[in-house]
Design a protein around this motif. Structure first.
Motif, PDB file in Angstrom:
ATOM      1  N   ARG A  10       0.834  -1.192   0.000  1.00 44.55           N
ATOM      2  CA  ARG A  10       0.000   0.000   0.000  1.00 44.55           C
ATOM      3  C   ARG A  10       0.874   1.250   0.000  1.00 44.55           C
ATOM      4  O   ARG A  10       1.859   1.322   0.728  1.00 44.55           O
ATOM      5  CB  ARG A  10      -0.903   0.004   1.236  1.00 44.55           C
ATOM      6  CG  ARG A  10      -2.069   0.964   1.144  1.00 44.55           C
ATOM      7  CD  ARG A  10      -2.997   0.741   2.315  1.00 44.55           C
ATOM      8  NE  ARG A  10      -4.278   1.389   2.135  1.00 44.55           N
ATOM      9  CZ  ARG A  10      -5.319   1.203   2.925  1.00 44.55           C
ATOM     10  NH1 ARG A  10      -5.209   0.385   3.960  1.00 44.55           N
ATOM     11  NH2 ARG A  10      -6.461   1.810   2.697  1.00 44.55           N
ATOM     12  N   LYS A  41       2.198   4.857   0.838  1.00 38.53           N
ATOM     13  CA  LYS A  41       2.139   5.714   2.011  1.00 38.53           C
ATOM     14  C   LYS A  41       1.719   7.123   1.641  1.00 38.53           C
ATOM     15  O   LYS A  41       1.391   7.939   2.500  1.00 38.53           O
ATOM     16  CB  LYS A  41       3.502   5.732   2.715  1.00 38.53           C
ATOM     17  CG  LYS A  41       3.890   4.378   3.267  1.00 38.53           C
ATOM     18  CD  LYS A  41       5.163   4.458   4.079  1.00 38.53           C
ATOM     19  CE  LYS A  41       5.524   3.083   4.624  1.00 38.53           C
ATOM     20  NZ  LYS A  41       4.476   2.552   5.513  1.00 38.53           N
ATOM     21  N   LYS A  77      -3.626   6.371   0.157  1.00 39.63           N
ATOM     22  CA  LYS A  77      -4.079   5.155   0.817  1.00 39.63           C
ATOM     23  C   LYS A  77      -4.821   4.188  -0.090  1.00 39.63           C
ATOM     24  O   LYS A  77      -4.878   2.994   0.190  1.00 39.63           O
ATOM     25  CB  LYS A  77      -4.965   5.517   2.022  1.00 39.63           C
ATOM     26  CG  LYS A  77      -4.224   6.269   3.115  1.00 39.63           C
ATOM     27  CD  LYS A  77      -3.018   5.486   3.605  1.00 39.63           C
ATOM     28  CE  LYS A  77      -2.295   6.204   4.731  1.00 39.63           C
ATOM     29  NZ  LYS A  77      -1.096   5.484   5.175  1.00 39.63           N
TER      30      LYS A  77
END
Length: 638
Positions: free
Chosen positions: A151, A153, A156
């Motif tokens: 994922r 940073k 999101k």
């Protein structure tokens, strides 16, 4: 949603094994509408000998294919989305299937309450799918099973592909072989992980100074090497943010001069009641500036557009009475038909000796036949509205023969003609529009290059990280924004949205170059995708093209206005940027002596360079970049 093992055709007659299938998936492309079912189809993941492929096929496409000459899973053309098949009667769209190799996926985005998923490919193109039924979780589970992802940073809902699941994992396995720690020193390992977060530079230097050691470490059974390696890799992605004091070092986050971005909201459009209240008994607009402010914040209600556009585009002066406007209509009508008669009465022998006119006429005929043909107003054969489009453009050639006709002008005229439905009104509104953007169509493209240079100047002032990234990836020339600026986002929004956007821009509020702030707002939204995927010029170009009809207008307008407000609050904003967005009076350039403050356009004096030490140069030398410019021109337009 089904997970099956049915057979699929690929590359001629090869049988593939279908491992996943989800029905009721809509391909969100240039023809997509919320209530449209023509883009509905089936999304599958199929295993072939050369690897897995993500495939989408519209319902209308037959599943039976006996080794066709051209694979029915032909890739959608993401650069030239104007290629369409139009039926003679109603402008039906033939949806092309999508075929993507799993290993070509660079990242994916989950949007709209986990109903929409966008695949971003390594070449910069993208495909957006809307799941009408069920959840997208099953499909994302398949993606995670096939690809290693993490994922982002920065954003999101962005997931980055870091590798293929069936690839070897040398990084994870190699940490047990680096010989960094003493035998049976589990505490030292985890102390290293902790120190790395809080003392990154010192810890890194100390650790890698031990690479020459030959002592192997053993990990206890409850701390397997894979777990420790994974924690270590995660720690590398979780270095402290901001200014952090460490022993002997000072980790500094590059500061920004931009103040916090304010929250901006849109307002209701200009209503019929507000318009009537603004007129006196003689039909004179008492406060044009107030009308423009309402339009800037909310646009114009549909029934009122065909009236107010005539004021915004200079067909009617704001200080004219109702009687004076009647006289203007009569005179403008006479002028139009006189110019139209000039080219309508030109003989064939005259045309044969007038090559410039003949070339312009031929180009208009070609462009008219491919301008917005999927819209009802221009759909079908022998449509009289196509003749109107042709006649207005031909008459404009007689009105402004120095400029004549350049590819792209038909895009600007189309929404005006749709709204006005009147040949004379549409022509003079088009003239007013062209007066604003004529420099976009310079033969040497000087006007376009100047605006793209100014756009990079705005990015440099607003977001140094993005500016640095573009510069390092051969994209500081901003040529990937060519189409946006050339036809003022005509191909990026649907017809209703483009009307709203244009009328906002025609108010000249808060500055005449607000369209560049629109560009900046879109790039601000896409920044993390470009950087996280490490896109180069070609990939950025394709990604920007693929945003067509996927950009939310209201949020973009709010962001652009918020960025302007941020600039307005900056104390050390360079003078060139101030002049560019109308925050400095024209007299600062030395071209005006009256001291009156006004907004400045790119074509006027917004790009001069004073001998101000605090000023920055936003003009770049493009003499060595003509090849890149031609590449962008080819990919971006037509």
């Amino acid at each position: 949603m089904d997970q099956t093992t049915s057979s699929m055709k690929h590359n001629g007659c090869e049988e593939g094994t279908e491992v996943f299938s989800h029905h009721g998936v809509v391909l969100k492309n240039a023809n997509y509408h919320e209530d449209d079912t023509t883009c509905n189809g089936t999304l599958t993941v199929t295993q072939y000998t050369d690897g897995k492929r993500i495939q989408w096929k519209p319902i209308a496409v037959s599943e039976v294919s006996e080794c066709p000459e051209q694979d029915e899973w032909a890739m959608v053309d993401t650069v030239n989305q104007r290629t369409r098949t139009v039926s003679g009667g109603g402008g039906d769209i033939r949806m092309h299937p999508v075929n993507v190799e799993m290993r070509e996926v660079k990242s994916y985005i989950i949007n709209k309450r986990k109903r929409e998923l966008t695949l971003l490919l390594r070449d910069g193109s993208s495909h957006a799918f809307v799941f009408q039924y069920g959840s997208i979780q099953d499909f994302t589970y398949i993606l995670r099973a096939c690809l290693k992802t993490r994922r982002s940073k920065r954003r999101k809902n962005l997931y980055l592909v870091t590798g293929d699941r069936n690839e070897s994992q040398p990084l994870t396995h190699s940490f047990a072989e680096l010989n960094l720690f003493s035998d049976n020193s589990t505490d030292a390992v985890w102390r290293f992980v902790s120190n790395l977060k809080h003392r990154p530079y010192e810890t890194t230097l100390q650790t890698f100074s031990k690479l020459t050691d030959t002592i192997l470490y053993r990990t206890p059974e409850h701390r397997p090497p894979e777990e420790m390696a994974a924690e270590l890799v995660n720690s590398l992605h979780e270095l402290p943010e901001g200014d952090v004091e460490v022993e002997g070092y000072h980790v500094v986050e590059v500061p920004t001069n931009m103040p916090p971005r304010p929250v901006v909201t849109r307002s209701p459009p200009l209503s019929m009641e507000q318009w009537k209240e603004a007129m006196d008994d003689f039909g004179l607009i008492s406060n044009p500036q107030r009308i423009k402010e309402i339009i800037f914040k909310g646009g114009i209600c549909r029934p009122l557009r065909f009236i107010v556009w005539k004021f915004l585009l200079g067909y009617f002066p704001w200080n004219s009475t109702a009687k004076e406007r009647q006289e203007i209509v009569k005179k403008k009508s006479d002028d139009y038909f006189r110019m139209k008669l000039q080219w309508r009465t030109m003989s064939e022998s005259q045309e044969e000796r007038f090559s410039d006119y003949r070339d312009k006429k031929s180009l208009i005929e070609k462009d008219v036949n491919r301008t917005d043909r999927t819209m009802d107003f221009f759909a079908g054969d022998n449509n009289p509205n196509l003749s109107l489009l042709n006649d207005i453009l031909m008459t404009y050639v007689m009105y402004n023969f120095d400029l004549g006709y350049v590819q792209g002008m038909s895009d600007l005229l189309s929404p005006i003609l749709i709204l006005m439905s009147n040949e004379v009104d549409a022509f003079w509104c088009f003239v007013g529009f062209m007066d604003r953007v004529s420099s976009n169509f310079d033969v040497d493209q000087a006007g376009m290059k100047t605006q793209m240079s100014a756009l990079f100047g705005l990015i440099s002032a607003a977001d140094q990280e993005l500016a640095t990234y573009l510069d390092r990836h051969e994209s500081a020339n901003m040529f990937f924004c060519f189409r946006w600026i050339l036809v003022l986002f005509k191909r990026e929004f649907n017809n209703d949205d483009i009307m709203t956007l244009w009328e906002v821009l025609w108010t000249d509020l808060p500055c005449r170059n607000f369209h560049l702030l629109i560009c900046l707002a879109i790039l601000d939204c896409e920044k993390n995708i470009l950087i996280e995927n490490n896109y180069g010029f070609t990939e950025i170009l394709k990604h920007i093209n693929d945003l067509s009809l996927k950009i939310d207008l209201n949020s973009t307008l709010c962001t652009a206005e918020a960025i302007y407000n941020q600039f307005s609050c900056m104390q050390d904003l360079p003078l060139s940027i101030k002049k560019l967005i109308g925050l400095a009076p024209e007299s600062t350039s030395g071209d005006s002596q009256d001291g009156n403050s006004s907004t400045t356009s790119c074509e006027d004096n917004g790009y001069d360079h004073d001998n101000d030490e605090n000023d920055i140069s936003i003009i770049r030398d493009y003499t060595s970049e003509e090849e890149a410019f031609e590449k962008a021109l080819c990919h971006n337009y037509i």
